[in-house]
Write an enzyme that holds these catalytic residues in place. Structure first.
Site, short mmCIF file in Angstrom:
data_model
loop_
_atom_site.label_atom_id
_atom_site.label_comp_id
_atom_site.label_asym_id
_atom_site.label_seq_id
_atom_site.Cartn_x
_atom_site.Cartn_y
_atom_site.Cartn_z
CB SER A 30 24.41 -55.18 69.82
OG SER A 30 24.66 -56.51 70.23
CG ASP A 31 26.98 -53.79 76.00
OD1 ASP A 31 27.69 -54.81 76.13
OD2 ASP A 31 27.07 -52.82 76.76
CB ALA A 32 26.91 -58.88 76.07
#
Length: 945
Positions: free
Chosen positions: A242-244
């Site tokens: 996932s992106d942050a």
């Protein structure tokens, strides 16, 4: 059966296949241990001797965020090289530096979050610097080269494990966590998915990272495309990170789910395997996963699937076979070869846009160098810390001699006078206080604090003269005479403390706001005004100081002073990658900032032999017609200045090519959130206007001729060859480009489309024959009537040349294919999103897990056209699957409304569909027109007789 040494579990045995070793390790892990692996920072399992692991090491154009490293040109600059061999060698160098840095700092990770394969569809996108090209084929070619370099050549063990960013259709920073990209099936398959697909299929990708945005109303982190497309392209286990902060966004910002447990479970089931959220604190995400499991939203099999994918990457990285890992002892860091490679890349990235013969510069030329970027070597958010540094001015001093080069930066020199009659003053700092921000490295540079060890600004009777730079849109920086920028630290005081503007929230930018007889000075990072207090100058919510701006010298006056006597003037203009166009912030316009336009006009007025060098992360709309020459390069890394000087001097013939269209003005651009490249005629593929500079454009100091074009089709492949000859006087590179176009397509197809390219070096008089093999699937389009790709039979033109508009050779071939047929609407009906044309329509999610529907854009009437619908011998009823409130009107061939259905207002939600019918009389083949009235959703239209 494999015999294991005593007490050696199978997962430790290098002779056992990875899949069986992972099975064994999974069987030994407890549920809690497996759950812990699902956060970015996976903890150690000491009882099994398994160390901690983290996903995510930024390395887009060199190792980032971990301190000093070799800095290569920005990704868009690597795209401008059009050189896959070069980019592969850069990937190798970067991955070797990752290994070398990890040997002395175990915070350095081997799971690389790069490259970015988002297509540069819109030049105002703030992250334009991170992509390679607007074209899927060029993007995938460069990305594949980089991933192969990062991976390494060993058949079993990978040097690093690259993850592609950012899945999918992500080209806007404006509302990026909540906006939805409306992507019709043709655009999805012919454009946005292609760069990912071809890179993954090449075999050197370890995973992908979903983007923050939604696609067709559904967040990328719960996208069914991860399963339907991504995982179907390869037999390898792919790790989806996932992106942050994106897992929390599903609830906190997008409000797509009611609870974090539902959101986390949906992400995991959709295919997200590692959750990047809450920094190094894994407790919240792990807690959500445990609760989701306890609530029956997840099974242990779901968790095992995700853990298996992570372990697959870790095994390939050699973590469990340290004695067999061929990369374990790599020590290559800042080597002479890496420095030479950085310079080679910077040289190859330079694009000569126009030239009336002034370049290359003649020996003995007296040169005036001016501009805000003339003595800068700018870094971006994903750069490492420079070990070596070369600015254009330094490169020119070294190449031509300082005595033949005059310099004026072109800043406005100002003092800031307070209402009390005193002036802002920078106190001298103690000797040795010269620490570059980020030099120590940080897993998250957003957490780097501003300096508080230097004295705050004060006031006195004479004050300090500052260099004021207006970066446009009212954003300015102020720099003290010692080169430090005014910045605000956490304590709120103003100091001359920053070597460059930077940080996640830039603390070095200000606005001058007219007030009374002067200006308020607003600090953009905090939103507060500057005030003068007894203990120093600071920002505060009250007592804002009113300043009078005292200008001691205008930038254009300094430019005029040094340019009039020069033989040639070089204006170096462009952007600061941390200001007005960066991650979190899109640009507002293509124009060059007004401050820099002033300098360019002043230079041209003083001297007709003016050359413009644009150093920027994106294209500009700048008139170069009255300039002697113009060049563009992305921010070129540590060797940028040396490279530019060598090109200007003719030591290197420029051969970079534009990786995206340069438009003449903002009016040529679609809306930033308009992702329909077909309908809106975007990129060189569909743009019908006249560009400022076309895709693939770039000039040389020599000339090339093209000839002997041949082509043949065999075994599903088009074989093309042609010859290039260097007809000039100097050795140079040519980038040969092969395009195709359908001559008489039934549906809108690209004006021309890149299918192959090659960069070659030729000595004067040398000739080389180039051969290309193009799979016939490159000629296919996505047929919405059949839900698959189809090769349309007929004539196709082959175009070979030096750019998308500079075509030197052409021929026409006839391809066999599958003829199109009318839509079989009696059998299949019409899926709402499978339209041929639309106006005022957005594609949305049919359900939270799968499928598309269409709806009218807010405040607009939606119009849809479905061409060539076959009603056979006749139909008498139409049914529409709809939700929400409003009406759907149906007509044939643009005539009067023949049928309509209306959905009355109710308490049902957007996913509560109902099927409504109406009478209709139709036979034969017609175009179906649908009008959407009101905020209803249409999923499907059916017909029966």
């Amino acid at each position: 059966m494999t015999a294991h040494p005593p007490h050696t579990p199978p997962f430790r045995d290098p002779h056992v296949p990875f899949a069986k070793r992972i099975d064994d390790l999974l069987s030994r892990l407890t549920l809690d241990e497996k759950t812990g692996f699902l956060h970015q920072f996976a903890p150690a399992v000491e009882r099994l001797g398994i160390p901690a692991f983290r996903t995510g090491q930024e390395a887009l154009h060199g190792v980032a965020w971990m301190g000093p490293a070799t800095v290569f040109p920005q990704a868009v600059g690597l795209g401008a090289t059009w050189n896959t061999d070069l980019v592969r060698r850069i990937g190798e160098a970067v991955s070797k530096e990752v290994r070398a840095m990890r040997a002395r700092d175990d915070r350095v990770g081997l799971n690389i979050w790069a490259p970015t394969v988002n297509l540069l569809r819109h030049p105002l996108w703030g992250r334009n610097e991170e992509g390679y090209s607007e074209d899927p084929k060029l993007t995938s070619a460069i990305a594949t080269a980089y991933t192969y370099g990062l991976r390494g050549d060993h058949p079993t063990y990978w040097r690093t494990a690259p993850v592609l960013k950012h899945w999918l259709a992500h080209n806007n920073e404006t509302e990026r966590a909540t906006s939805s990209s409306s992507v019709r099936p043709r655009v999805l398959h012919e454009y946005d998915l292609r760069a990912f697909r071809e890179t993954v299929e090449a075999g050197a990708v370890a995973g992908v990272m979903p983007a923050y945005n939604l696609v067709n109303g559904r967040p990328n982190h719960v996208s069914p495309y991860l399963r339907e497309h991504l995982r179907a392209w390869t037999d390898e286990e792919l790790l989806v990170c996932s992106d942050a902060g994106a897992p929390s966004n599903l609830v906190d910002h997008e409000h797509y789910f009611d609870t974090h447990e539902e959101a986390t479970a949906a992400s995991l089931r959709a295919g997200v395997d590692s959750f990047t959220d809450h920094g190094t604190d894994s407790s919240q995400m792990v807690g959500r996963i445990r609760k989701a499991y306890e609530q029956g939203l997840l099974t242990e099999a779901d968790i095992d699937t995700a853990v298996r994918r992570q372990l697959s990457v870790r095994f390939r990285l050699g973590e469990f076979d340290p004695h067999d890992d061929p990369h374990a002892d790599v020590k290559d860091f800042d080597t002479p070869a890496h420095r030479a490679l950085a310079q080679e890349a910077a040289e190859q990235a330079i694009v000569l846009l126009r030239n009336d013969g002034v370049l290359p510069l003649a020996p003995g030329t007296r040169l005036a160098v001016v501009g805000l970027l003339a003595d800068e070597c700018k870094l971006d958010w994903y750069s490492g810390t420079l070990i070596h540094r070369s600015t254009p001015l330094e490169g020119l001093y070294e190449r031509f001699g300082a005595e033949r080069v005059e310099f004026a930066e072109g800043v406005d020199r100002v003092r800031l006078k307070t209402s009390a009659g005193t002036f802002l003053h920078v106190l001298a700092s103690a000797a040795g206080e010269d620490e570059a921000r980020g030099a120590e490295g940080a897993l998250d540079p957003a957490l780097l604090a501003g300096r508080t060890d230097l004295p705050p600004l004060t006031t006195d009777a004479t004050g300090t003269e500052f260099a004021l730079i207006d970066w446009d849109e009212g954003v300015l920086t102020l720099r003290a005479p010692d080169g430090r920028y005014l910045s605000v630290a956490e304590d709120g005081y103003l100091r001359a403390s920053a070597d460059q503007p930077g940080g996640w929230v830039v603390q070095e930018t200000f606005r001058l706001e007219p007030h009374a007889n002067g200006h308020l000075l607003r600090h953009i990072g905090t939103g507060r005004h500057v005030t003068v207090a007894a203990d120093g100058v600071k920002v505060a919510d009250e007592n804002a100081e009113t300043f009078e701006l005292i200008i001691s010298e205008r930038g254009e006056d300094a430019v005029t002073r040094v340019t009039s006597e020069a033989d040639v003037v070089l204006v170096v203009a462009g952007n600061d990658p941390h200001i007005n166009g960066r991650e979190t912030e899109d640009r507002a316009s293509l124009r060059l900032p007004v401050h820099q336009e002033r300098l360019l006009r002043a230079a041209r007025a003083a001297n007709p032999h003016t050359v413009l060098a644009l150093v920027s992360a994106y294209p500009y709309a700048v008139d170069t017609s009255d300039l002697a020459a113009a060049l563009w390069t992305a921010h070129g890394g540590q060797a940028a200045g040396t490279a530019l000087a060598r090109v200007l001097a003719g030591d290197v013939s420029p051969a970079g090519r534009l990786p995206q269209t340069w438009y003449e003005n903002d009016a040529d651009l679609p809306g930033l959130l308009d992702y329909d490249v077909i309908g809106s005629r975007q990129t060189y593929l569909y743009f019908e206007g006249t560009p400022l500079f076309p895709f693939g454009h770039g000039l040389s100091y020599t000339s090339f001729s093209y000839g002997d074009l041949t082509s043949r089709v065999a075994d599903g492949t088009l074989h093309v060859s042609f010859a290039i000859t260097n007809t000039g006087d100097v050795t140079g590179d040519e980038v040969a480009q092969l395009y195709t176009r359908a001559v008489d397509p039934a549906l809108p197809r690209p004006r021309r489309e890149l299918v192959a390219h090659r960069r070659v070096t030729l000595a004067p008089g040398a000739r080389e024959e180039l051969s290309f093999e193009v799979p016939l699937r490159a000629f296919e389009f996505w047929d919405v009537t059949q839900g698959r790709s189809r090769l349309e039979p007929g004539p196709y033109e082959l175009l070979a040349g030096a750019s998308s508009e500079d075509i030197r050779l052409r021929t026409t071939i006839l391809l066999d294919g599958e003829p199109g047929t009318p839509r079989p609407v009696l059998q299949r009906g019409l899926e709402g999103a499978d339209f041929d044309e639309q106006s005022g329509v957005e594609i949305v999610d049919r359900t939270r897990t799968a499928g598309d529907a269409v709806t009218a854009a807010e405040g607009r009437a939606g119009e849809l056209v479905y061409r060539d619908c076959d009603f056979g011998d006749g139909v008498s009823e139409v049914t529409m699957t709809v939700s929400g409130e409003g009406a759907v009107e149906l007509s044939l061939d643009g005539g009067t409304v023949l049928a309509a259905v209306r959905v009355e207002e109710s308490d049902s939600g957007p996913y509560d569909y109902t099927t409504l019918g109406a009478g209709i009389v139709a036979e034969g083949v017609h175009d179906v027109h649908l009008g959407l009235r009101g905020p209803l959703r249409l999923a499907h239209v059916g017909f029966s007789g």
